[in-house]
Design a protein around this motif. Structure first.
Motif, mmCIF file in Angstrom:
data_model
loop_
_atom_site.group_PDB
_atom_site.id
_atom_site.type_symbol
_atom_site.label_atom_id
_atom_site.label_comp_id
_atom_site.label_asym_id
_atom_site.label_seq_id
_atom_site.Cartn_x
_atom_site.Cartn_y
_atom_site.Cartn_z
ATOM 1 N N SER A 70 -96.320 14.530 1.859
ATOM 2 C CA SER A 70 -94.813 13.914 2.235
ATOM 3 C C SER A 70 -94.565 13.112 1.628
ATOM 4 O O SER A 70 -95.644 12.952 0.151
ATOM 5 C CB SER A 70 -95.332 12.771 3.460
ATOM 6 O OG SER A 70 -95.952 11.882 3.368
ATOM 7 N N PRO A 71 -93.068 12.354 1.224
ATOM 8 C CA PRO A 71 -92.394 12.129 0.842
ATOM 9 C C PRO A 71 -93.661 10.372 -0.132
ATOM 10 O O PRO A 71 -93.235 10.183 -0.918
ATOM 11 C CB PRO A 71 -91.230 11.626 0.683
ATOM 12 C CG PRO A 71 -90.939 12.648 1.939
ATOM 13 C CD PRO A 71 -92.170 13.018 2.900
ATOM 14 N N GLU A 72 -93.584 10.307 1.415
ATOM 15 C CA GLU A 72 -94.706 8.752 0.923
ATOM 16 C C GLU A 72 -96.243 9.070 0.516
ATOM 17 O O GLU A 72 -96.895 7.789 0.392
ATOM 18 C CB GLU A 72 -95.082 8.051 2.397
ATOM 19 C CG GLU A 72 -93.533 7.428 3.318
ATOM 20 C CD GLU A 72 -93.083 9.437 3.883
ATOM 21 O OE1 GLU A 72 -91.632 9.028 3.560
ATOM 22 O OE2 GLU A 72 -94.175 10.077 3.968
ATOM 23 N N GLY A 73 -96.685 10.318 0.186
ATOM 24 C CA GLY A 73 -97.898 10.475 -0.604
ATOM 25 C C GLY A 73 -98.863 10.683 0.061
ATOM 26 O O GLY A 73 -100.230 11.083 0.491
ATOM 27 N N LEU A 74 -98.763 10.971 2.136
ATOM 28 C CA LEU A 74 -99.571 11.823 2.846
ATOM 29 C C LEU A 74 -99.816 13.185 2.457
ATOM 30 O O LEU A 74 -98.666 13.547 2.526
ATOM 31 C CB LEU A 74 -98.997 11.075 3.810
ATOM 32 C CG LEU A 74 -100.112 12.091 5.664
ATOM 33 C CD1 LEU A 74 -101.138 11.545 5.364
ATOM 34 C CD2 LEU A 74 -99.447 11.734 7.130
ATOM 35 N N GLU A 75 -101.035 13.755 2.210
ATOM 36 C CA GLU A 75 -101.438 15.301 2.480
ATOM 37 C C GLU A 75 -102.483 15.549 3.440
ATOM 38 O O GLU A 75 -102.935 15.039 4.415
ATOM 39 C CB GLU A 75 -102.961 14.527 1.490
ATOM 40 C CG GLU A 75 -102.630 14.496 -0.255
ATOM 41 C CD GLU A 75 -103.555 14.454 -1.401
ATOM 42 O OE1 GLU A 75 -102.945 14.287 -2.269
ATOM 43 O OE2 GLU A 75 -104.370 13.641 -0.740
ATOM 44 N N ARG A 76 -102.082 16.276 3.578
ATOM 45 C CA ARG A 76 -102.604 17.253 4.499
ATOM 46 C C ARG A 76 -103.634 18.530 3.997
ATOM 47 O O ARG A 76 -102.453 20.052 3.610
ATOM 48 C CB ARG A 76 -101.477 17.910 5.577
ATOM 49 C CG ARG A 76 -100.845 16.750 6.842
ATOM 50 C CD ARG A 76 -101.233 16.651 7.233
ATOM 51 N NE ARG A 76 -100.772 15.502 8.643
ATOM 52 C CZ ARG A 76 -101.479 14.443 9.089
ATOM 53 N NH1 ARG A 76 -102.940 14.490 8.561
ATOM 54 N NH2 ARG A 76 -101.011 13.726 9.874
ATOM 55 N N TRP A 77 -104.392 19.222 4.237
ATOM 56 C CA TRP A 77 -104.388 20.183 3.357
ATOM 57 C C TRP A 77 -105.393 21.136 4.288
ATOM 58 O O TRP A 77 -105.289 21.688 5.577
ATOM 59 C CB TRP A 77 -106.120 19.241 2.232
ATOM 60 C CG TRP A 77 -106.101 18.290 1.239
ATOM 61 C CD1 TRP A 77 -105.982 16.511 1.589
ATOM 62 C CD2 TRP A 77 -105.577 18.767 0.210
ATOM 63 N NE1 TRP A 77 -105.800 16.244 -0.075
ATOM 64 C CE2 TRP A 77 -105.622 17.737 -0.311
ATOM 65 C CE3 TRP A 77 -105.318 20.070 -0.630
ATOM 66 C CZ2 TRP A 77 -105.223 17.623 -1.765
ATOM 67 C CZ3 TRP A 77 -105.818 19.526 -2.145
ATOM 68 C CH2 TRP A 77 -105.246 18.642 -2.492
ATOM 69 N N SER A 78 -105.159 22.390 3.331
ATOM 70 C CA SER A 78 -105.767 23.893 4.113
ATOM 71 C C SER A 78 -106.212 24.816 3.519
ATOM 72 O O SER A 78 -105.966 24.091 1.574
ATOM 73 C CB SER A 78 -104.629 24.338 4.554
ATOM 74 O OG SER A 78 -103.545 23.755 5.494
ATOM 75 N N LEU A 79 -106.898 25.510 3.508
ATOM 76 C CA LEU A 79 -107.596 26.135 2.384
ATOM 77 C C LEU A 79 -107.557 27.897 3.248
ATOM 78 O O LEU A 79 -108.100 28.012 3.967
ATOM 79 C CB LEU A 79 -109.475 25.952 2.650
ATOM 80 C CG LEU A 79 -110.712 26.873 2.309
ATOM 81 C CD1 LEU A 79 -109.678 26.826 0.915
ATOM 82 C CD2 LEU A 79 -112.179 25.873 2.609
ATOM 83 N N GLN A 80 -107.178 28.519 2.420
ATOM 84 C CA GLN A 80 -107.071 30.148 3.001
ATOM 85 C C GLN A 80 -108.197 30.593 2.010
ATOM 86 O O GLN A 80 -108.024 30.640 0.125
ATOM 87 C CB GLN A 80 -106.054 30.362 2.809
ATOM 88 C CG GLN A 80 -105.009 29.588 3.392
ATOM 89 C CD GLN A 80 -103.199 30.385 2.563
ATOM 90 O OE1 GLN A 80 -103.116 30.581 1.590
ATOM 91 N NE2 GLN A 80 -102.372 30.025 3.799
ATOM 92 N N LYS A 81 -108.983 31.650 3.035
ATOM 93 C CA LYS A 81 -109.743 32.529 1.754
ATOM 94 C C LYS A 81 -109.197 34.261 2.235
ATOM 95 O O LYS A 81 -108.820 34.264 3.339
ATOM 96 C CB LYS A 81 -111.103 32.354 2.865
ATOM 97 C CG LYS A 81 -111.458 30.989 2.436
ATOM 98 C CD LYS A 81 -113.505 30.842 2.809
ATOM 99 C CE LYS A 81 -113.528 29.922 2.225
ATOM 100 N NZ LYS A 81 -115.400 29.228 2.050
#
Length: 165
Positions: A70-81
């Motif tokens: 996000s613009p505020e630096g919030l990270e939403r991580w995802s992992l794809q295999k």
């Protein structure tokens, strides 16, 4: 805008989201947009969020680990295999939300992406099978349809720019 196909449907009985999107671009360019990190990060997040890939190796058994930021630096991580790849035709990935240390939050979803070209237009068909109805409903609540529609529009704009180069 040309009449390009776009269809988005949800089937809760099979826990599946189906998306068909047509692009006014050659198949090789659309394929690259989905499989090359430097292009993927330009469109794979609904604005004002950004996609930032930490690791990507597009090969069977390989993975993409990325965050939507996000613009505020919030990270939403995802992992794809990556579980299957047929060059310029189809690839399948197992997708899960994750923490910043790559620990997946299960259950996840199986994505099956197919690519075909006709008359200079490329059709991408995406089937997303969720391992649980709860996960599917969470995706819908999080605005998946709106966000995915937005990212498809970004991809269309990017493809138009890349086609002119």
């Amino acid at each position: 805008m040309k009449n390009l196909e776009f269809d988005f449907s949800v089937d809760k009985s099979t826990k599946t989201v189906s998306i068909i999107r047509e692009f006014d671009a050659e198949l090789s360019l659309v394929w690259d947009a989905y499989t090359k990190q430097e292009i993927l990060d330009q469109w794979w997040a609904p604005k004002p969020w950004e996609s930032r890939t930490k690791v990507m190796n597009f090969e069977v058994g390989g993975r993409r680990f990325y965050a939507m930021v996000s613009p505020e630096g919030l990270e939403r991580w995802s992992l794809q295999k990556y579980t299957s790849i047929t060059l310029k035709t189809n690839f399948k990935v197992y997708n899960a939300f994750a923490d910043k240390d790559e620990n997946p939050e299960l259950p996840g979803s199986e994505w099956d992406l197919s690519f075909s070209e006709q008359n200079g237009k490329t059709k991408v068909s995406v089937s997303i099978y969720n391992e649980s109805l709860e996960r599917l409903e969470k995706m819908i609540e999080m605005g998946f349809k709106e966000g995915f529609t937005m990212t498809m529009n970004y991809l269309e704009e990017l493809l138009a720019t890349l086609s002119r180069k």
